[in-house]
Structure formats: structure tokens, C-alpha cells
Write a protein that holds these residues in place. Structure first.
Motif, mmCIF file in Angstrom:
data_model
loop_
_atom_site.group_PDB
_atom_site.id
_atom_site.type_symbol
_atom_site.label_atom_id
_atom_site.label_comp_id
_atom_site.label_asym_id
_atom_site.label_seq_id
_atom_site.Cartn_x
_atom_site.Cartn_y
_atom_site.Cartn_z
ATOM 1 N N THR A 97 149.382 -1.614 86.726
ATOM 2 C CA THR A 97 148.731 -0.317 86.953
ATOM 3 C C THR A 97 147.247 -0.404 86.624
ATOM 4 O O THR A 97 146.404 0.092 87.383
ATOM 5 C CB THR A 97 149.407 0.781 86.104
ATOM 6 N N ARG A 147 163.425 3.090 84.715
ATOM 7 C CA ARG A 147 164.792 3.388 85.158
ATOM 8 C C ARG A 147 165.428 2.045 85.499
ATOM 9 O O ARG A 147 165.118 1.459 86.529
ATOM 10 C CB ARG A 147 164.791 4.267 86.408
ATOM 11 N N GLU A 155 162.882 0.250 88.003
ATOM 12 C CA GLU A 155 161.892 1.128 88.635
ATOM 13 C C GLU A 155 161.031 1.701 87.517
ATOM 14 O O GLU A 155 161.552 2.222 86.524
ATOM 15 C CB GLU A 155 162.599 2.239 89.395
ATOM 16 N N LEU A 157 157.944 4.385 86.556
ATOM 17 C CA LEU A 157 157.166 5.543 86.985
ATOM 18 C C LEU A 157 155.992 5.688 86.029
ATOM 19 O O LEU A 157 156.179 5.844 84.820
ATOM 20 C CB LEU A 157 158.027 6.804 86.975
ATOM 21 N N THR A 164 151.924 10.161 90.712
ATOM 22 C CA THR A 164 152.788 9.220 90.006
ATOM 23 C C THR A 164 152.839 7.914 90.795
ATOM 24 O O THR A 164 153.064 7.920 92.000
ATOM 25 C CB THR A 164 154.218 9.784 89.873
ATOM 26 N N ARG A 166 154.862 4.643 91.503
ATOM 27 C CA ARG A 166 156.238 4.137 91.372
ATOM 28 C C ARG A 166 156.221 2.653 91.702
ATOM 29 O O ARG A 166 155.825 2.255 92.792
ATOM 30 C CB ARG A 166 157.192 4.869 92.314
ATOM 31 N N GLU A 168 158.506 -0.990 91.690
ATOM 32 C CA GLU A 168 159.807 -1.648 91.593
ATOM 33 C C GLU A 168 159.549 -3.050 91.092
ATOM 34 O O GLU A 168 158.793 -3.806 91.699
ATOM 35 C CB GLU A 168 160.501 -1.667 92.958
ATOM 36 N N ASP A 182 154.550 2.375 95.351
ATOM 37 C CA ASP A 182 154.550 3.650 96.073
ATOM 38 C C ASP A 182 153.806 4.651 95.208
ATOM 39 O O ASP A 182 153.816 4.558 93.976
ATOM 40 C CB ASP A 182 155.971 4.119 96.335
ATOM 41 N N TRP A 183 153.140 5.600 95.840
ATOM 42 C CA TRP A 183 152.385 6.589 95.102
ATOM 43 C C TRP A 183 152.750 7.963 95.636
ATOM 44 O O TRP A 183 152.833 8.176 96.849
ATOM 45 C CB TRP A 183 150.893 6.335 95.276
ATOM 46 N N GLU A 184 152.986 8.917 94.716
ATOM 47 C CA GLU A 184 153.334 10.287 95.079
ATOM 48 C C GLU A 184 152.298 11.222 94.487
ATOM 49 O O GLU A 184 152.074 11.221 93.280
ATOM 50 C CB GLU A 184 154.724 10.649 94.562
#
Length: 186
Positions: A97, A147, A155, A157, A164, A166, A168, A182-184
Motif C-alpha cells: 500500500t 480476511r 484478502e 482491506l 478502500t 482491496r 488479494e 482493487d479500489w472502491e
């Protein structure tokens, strides 16, 4: 007796041989078959055609047996496998990150070089040619939340300033590496 005989002769010779007579004979036969079928089958339930409808609801689960836990039990948690001396999934997610967020303002090659040691070959290939200026966030707002899916798949987060991230992570036969990003937006 003669008038009765004449009436029967008229009925047999004239009426039964006409179209009306044939229709009457067919109607009598049809109603006779329907009536016989009803006598054999027994009573019919209020127009629904059900003759053996149960009086109580049918249940395949014993209501007094208690909760079977199928729908309400949380899934069994599996701890991710870590090896002594190697980074944990949380550490890899945090380092990835940090490297991912330093994209804006750097060259694509420098950004890719920071991400490559923390990524699977498949992710490196997918990110080839990605523009570091497209990173939508600037900073993290908290630690990664994991998770665990299996011993070798997790996973993560990561809360960011406007969404957020994400990740894997996989650890097939070596250290934990990021396999998907992935980004939300929040």
C-alpha cells in the motif's frame, strides 16, 4: 299402446338418426364417463383438485430439534500460514500500500520497481504500462484488515483517505505476494 310404440319408432328412426340425435348420444356418453370417473375417484377438494391435502404444513426439519447452524454459523476461520523470518500478510499489505500510494509524482518504471518485489508475476504483467498518476488515493487512514480464505490466500482491506484498497495475497510456495488489486471509492 300404439301411440307409445309410434313415439318410440319416431324417436329411433327420425331423431336419433339426425345430427341433433347424434349430438345428444355423444353428450350422454361424455357425461356418463365423467360421472363414472367422479364416483371412482372420490370427493374433490373445493375446486383445487387435491383429494389428499394434509391438514398440517409439511416440514422436513424437526422444529423442536434446535438450530442446525447452517445459515447462522460464521465460517470457520483459517489462520494464514507464515514462515519464520518472512513477512506476514499484514506486513506485505502495508508495504504494498505504501509503494502503491507513492505512484503520483514518480515515473512509471520507478513505481513498478517498488511494487514488483511485493507482487506475483501475474500482477506484474497486468500492471505493465499502468500510469502511477491514476492512483486515486493519497494516504492510509488505518491498518489493513485481513480476511483469511485459506492458509495460502488472504484478502486485505486497507482504509484510504477516499476509499478502500482491496488486495488479494497468496503464498503458494514462498513469501506472501499481492496477486490482485482493487479500489472502491467511499
Amino acid at each position: 299402446m300404439r301411440p307409445v310404440r309410434r313415439a318410440l319408432e319416431f324417436l329411433v328412426t327420425r331423431v336419433l338418426r339426425s345430427r341433433l340425435g347424434i349430438a345428444l348420444v355423444i353428450a350422454v356418453l361424455v357425461f356418463g364417463v365423467i360421472g363414472a370417473a367422479r364416483l371412482v375417484s372420490g370427493p374433490v377438494d373445493s375446486g383445487l383438485g387435491l383429494t389428499t391435502r394434509p391438514t398440517q404444513p409439511i416440514s422436513t426439519v424437526d422444529p423442536g430439534a434446535g438450530d442446525d447452524g447452517v445459515l447462522s454459523s460464521p465460517p470457520a476461520t483459517v489462520a494464514p500460514r507464515t514462515r519464520p523470518g518472512e513477512d506476514t500478510p499484514e506486513q506485505v499489505a502495508g508495504r504494498f500500500t505504501t509503494a502503491w500510494l507513492t505512484g503520483p509524482g514518480t515515473t512509471g518504471d520507478a513505481w513498478q520497481a517498488k511494487l514488483r518485489p511485493l507482487s506475483t508475476p501475474a500482477l506484474v504483467e497486468k500492471m505493465t504500462g499502468a500510469d502511477p498518476e491514476t492512483v486515486p488515493a493519497r494516504r492510509t487512514t488505518g491498518p489493513p484488515t485481513l480476511r483469511s480464505r485459506t492458509e495460502s490466500f488472504v484478502e486485505a482491506l486497507v482504509p484510504l483517505d477516499n476509499g478502500t484498497l482491496r488486495l488479494e495475497l497468496v503464498a503458494e510456495d514462498g513469501p506472501w505476494l499481492v496477486d490482485a488489486v482493487d479500489w472502491e471509492r467511499s
